[in-house]
Design a protein around this motif. Structure first.
Motif, PDB file in Angstrom:
ATOM      1  N   HIS A 106      -3.245   1.312   9.390  1.00  0.00           N
ATOM      2  CA  HIS A 106      -3.761  -0.065   9.338  1.00  0.00           C
ATOM      3  C   HIS A 106      -2.605  -1.019   9.130  1.00  0.00           C
ATOM      4  CE1 HIS A 106      -3.423  -0.100   4.883  1.00  0.00           C
ATOM      5  NE2 HIS A 106      -3.848   1.150   4.954  1.00  0.00           N
ATOM      6  N   HIS A 117      -5.933  -4.115   4.124  1.00  0.00           N
ATOM      7  CA  HIS A 117      -6.278  -3.693   5.483  1.00  0.00           C
ATOM      8  C   HIS A 117      -6.291  -4.961   6.328  1.00  0.00           C
ATOM      9  CE1 HIS A 117      -8.456   0.224   4.021  1.00  0.00           C
ATOM     10  NE2 HIS A 117      -7.185   0.170   3.686  1.00  0.00           N
ATOM     11  N   ASP A 159       0.855  -1.187   0.000  1.00  0.00           N
ATOM     12  CA  ASP A 159       0.000   0.000   0.000  1.00  0.00           C
ATOM     13  C   ASP A 159       0.886   1.229   0.000  1.00  0.00           C
ATOM     14  OD1 ASP A 159      -2.293   1.518   0.059  1.00  0.00           O
ATOM     15  OD2 ASP A 159      -2.909   0.914   2.070  1.00  0.00           O
ATOM     16  N   ALA A 187       0.741   0.550   7.467  1.00  0.00           N
ATOM     17  CA  ALA A 187       0.759   1.692   6.553  1.00  0.00           C
ATOM     18  C   ALA A 187       0.653   2.985   7.352  1.00  0.00           C
ATOM     19  CB  ALA A 187      -0.396   1.591   5.570  1.00  0.00           C
ATOM     20  N   GLU A 204       1.899   7.958   1.585  1.00  0.00           N
ATOM     21  CA  GLU A 204       1.753   6.690   2.306  1.00  0.00           C
ATOM     22  C   GLU A 204       2.906   5.753   2.014  1.00  0.00           C
ATOM     23  OE1 GLU A 204      -1.566   4.242   0.969  1.00  0.00           O
ATOM     24  OE2 GLU A 204      -1.665   3.309   2.943  1.00  0.00           O
ATOM     25  N   GLU A 256      -0.205   6.813   6.540  1.00  0.00           N
ATOM     26  CA  GLU A 256      -0.754   7.523   5.386  1.00  0.00           C
ATOM     27  C   GLU A 256      -1.498   8.811   5.764  1.00  0.00           C
ATOM     28  OE1 GLU A 256      -3.919   5.522   3.303  1.00  0.00           O
ATOM     29  OE2 GLU A 256      -4.395   4.217   4.974  1.00  0.00           O
TER      30      GLU A 256
HETATM   31 MN    MN Z   1      -3.558   2.500   3.105  1.00  0.00          MN
END
Ligand code: MN
Length: 454
Positions: free
Chosen positions: A375, A382, A309, A398, A415, A400
Motif C-alpha cells: 500500500h 493506507h 508503517d 510499504a 515491513e 510487508e
Molecule cells: Mn502496512
C-alpha cells in the motif's frame, strides 16, 4: 492614532496573537506556499467550474481532532467544519468557517474567522462565515451545466484508504439500522438537491493521483518519521522479556514517539506474541510474553500529519528456534528482494519476476510468497494512489510480506516503508535491525546486565 482607535487596535492585536497561539505554523510539507501550489495544480487540471471540499467536522470519539486528509493536503488548516471552494478557471480559493459563539471560543479556541491576517498568509482570495456558503455556490453555479467537483467517493482516514472506507460502510449496512450514509454521500446528495442542474464530478481520483507523488518537503518529513518510528520499535525490542506483557512494548514505543514530537500514532499499534501474530490487525496487546515465542510488532508514528508503517518480528527469549529461523529467513529474503526490485517503471509483474529470479539464485523456498508491494503511505497509513500503474519517483509505499502458521503459533511479518528515488528506492525505516544476527545481537545486549537468562 486617535484615542478612540487605540482600544480597537489593541483588541485586534490581542485577537491576532491569540490566533497565532491557536494556529501554530504548519510543518513544512503543509506550509501555505506548498498548499497554494497544490491548489493551483488541481485547478489547472479541473480548469472549469467549482471544486468544493469539506473538512472534518469533529474528532473521532476518544481522539484528538485530525483534519480530513484531502482537505489538509490542500490547506494545512486544522479548524473543524471548514469548507474550501476553488474557482477553477480564476485560480482562486475561498474558505468558509463556522461562526462561533463566545462560549464555543472559550471551549475550543477561536477559528480563523477571527484572524484578520489569515487570508493573506494562507494565499486565499477570501475567508467568510459558513452561513454564506450556499449563496456563494448559488451565485457561482449560476449557469446551468456548470461543473461542480466534489468528493463522491468516501474520503480516506488516518489508517483506512477509500476502498477500506467503502468496505466499512458496506459492512456496517449489513444491518439496515446502521445503513446511514457516509458524510461524503450525504454531502453529494445535498449538493444534487441544492444545485440539480450542476454537473457533479468526482474530485477524488485527481487528489489521489496528486497525493501519490510526495514533494521534497513531504519526503524529508517522512524520513524523520522513518528514523523516529524505527527507534521506537528498537526501544520496544529492548523491553522484551519473558513475563512482560505485549502492552509493555507498546508503551515503550508510544512513549518514545510522543516524547520526540509526534502528533500521535499512524494506527493502533499491534504487539502480538505467539498465536496472536496470526491475526493481522490484532490490537488487544495484553498477553504475557512467553519464552520460545516470537513477538510481532507493527507500529508507526503520525509526525507532521504524515504516517509511517513498520513491522518487525523477534524472539522473546532472544534467539530464533530452527523452525522460526527458517520461516523468518523466507520472509526476509522475499522482503529484501521486493525492495531491491522497486524502482521507477517497475510494476507488479516485473517485481514478481525479479523476486522469483533472486529467490531461485539463492535457493530460497519462499513458501508461496511472490513479492508484492502492499500500500501507499502518506497522510494516511493506507494512502490512496493508482494501484496498478508503474512506480514513479516520489511514491512512498510499504513492503510487508508475512507468513502465518496458526497451528504452530508462529506469525512473521517484516515491513519497511520506502520512497521511490530516481534510480531505485530508499528505505525510510532501515534504522531498526531485521537481519537475524543483528536482532539476536540487539536482544543479547538487553539480556546482559539484566540478570535474565535465556
Ligand atoms: Mn502496512
Amino acid at each position: 492614532m486617535s484615542r478612540r482607535a487605540a482600544p480597537a487596535l489593541l483588541l485586534l492585536l490581542v485577537l491576532s496573537l491569540a490566533a497565532g497561539v491557536l494556529h501554530p505554523a504548519p510543518a513544512a510539507p503543509f506550509a501555505p506556499e506548498e498548499c497554494a501550489r497544490r491548489r493551483a495544480q488541481l485547478m489547472a487540471t479541473t480548469g472549469e467550474g467549482l471544486t468544493v471540499l469539506f473538512g472534518a467536522t469533529a474528532a473521532a470519539p476518544g481522539s484528538r481532532f485530525r483534519q480530513d486528509n484531502d482537505f489538509y493536503y490542500l490547506t494545512g488548516i486544522e479548524d473543524s467544519g471548514t469548507v474550501l471552494v476553488l474557482e477553477n478557471a480564476r485560480a482562486e480559493a475561498h474558505l468558509f468557517l463556522p461562526e462561533q459563539s463566545a462560549r464555543e471560543i472559550m471551549v475550543s479556541g477561536a477559528n480563523l474567522l477571527r484572524d484578520a491576517g489569515a487570508a493573506a498568509r494562507l494565499r486565499l482570495r477570501s475567508i467568510a462565515g459558513l452561513s454564506a456558503l450556499d449563496e456563494f455556490l448559488a451565485r457561482r453555479l449560476n449557469a446551468s451545466g456548470t461543473a461542480l467537483y466534489a468528493r463522491l467517493a468516501p474520503g480516506d482516514t488516518l489508517d483506512s484508504d477509500r476502498y477500506e472506507e467503502r468496505l466499512a460502510i458496506a459492512r456496517r449496512s449489513r444491518s439496515h439500522f446502521n445503513a446511514y450514509p457516509s458524510p461524503d454521500l450525504a454531502r453529494a446528495a445535498r449538493l444534487r438537491e441544492l444545485f440539480p442542474d450542476a454537473r457533479l464530478l468526482d474530485v477524488s481520483p485527481l487528489l489521489a493521483k496528486m497525493r501519490s507523488i510526495k514533494s521534497e518537503a513531504e519526503i524529508e518529513s517522512l524520513r524523520r518519521n522513518g528514523r523516529l518510528s524505527a527507534e521506537a520499535v528498537r526501544q520496544a525490542m529492548l523491553r522484551t522479556r519473558p513475563g512482560a506483557r505485549e502492552y509493555t512494548l507498546e508503551a515503550a514505543a508510544v512513549g518514545w514517539v510522543l516524547a520526540h514530537g509526534a502528533r500521535g500514532l499512524a494506527f493502533q499499534p499491534i504487539v502480538a506474541a505467539g498465536l496472536n501474530a496470526c491475526t493481522w490487525h490484532y490490537e488487544h496487546n495484553d498477553k504475557l510474553l512467553a519464552a520460545g515465542e516470537l513477538v510481532l510488532m507493527d507500529f508507526g508514528a503520525d509526525l507532521d500529519h504524515l504516517c509511517m508503517d513498520i513491522s518487525r518480528t523477534w524472539p522473546v527469549s532472544g534467539t530464533f528456534s530452527p523452525e522460526q529461523r527458517e520461516i523468518y529467513r523466507a520472509v526476509l529474503e522475499v522482503q529484501k528482494a521486493t525492495i531491491a526490485a522497486c524502482r521507477p517503471g517497475a510494476d507488479a509483474a516485473s517485481i514478481r519476476r525479479v523476486v522469483a529470479a533472486k529467490l531461485a539464485e539463492k535457493k530460497i523456498d519462499a513458501r508461496g510468497l511472490q513479492g508484492d508491494i502492499h500500500h501507499f503511505v502518506g497522510l494516511g497509513t493506507h494512502d490512496g494512489g493508482p494501484q496498478d500503474s508503474p512506480l514513479q519517483p516520489g511514491m512512498v509505499l510499504a513492503v510487508e510480506p508475512g507468513l502465518y502458521y496458526p497451528e504452530k503459533g508462529i506469525g512473521v511479518r517484516i515491513e519497511d516503508t520506502i520512497v521511490i528515488t530516481a534510480d531505485g528506492c530508499e528505505v525510510l525505516t532501515a534504522a531498526v535491525p531485521k537481519e537475524i544476527a543483528a536482532i539476536e545481537a540487539l536482544l543479547r545486549s538487553r539480556l546482559k546486565g539484566s540478570g535474565l537468562q535465556e
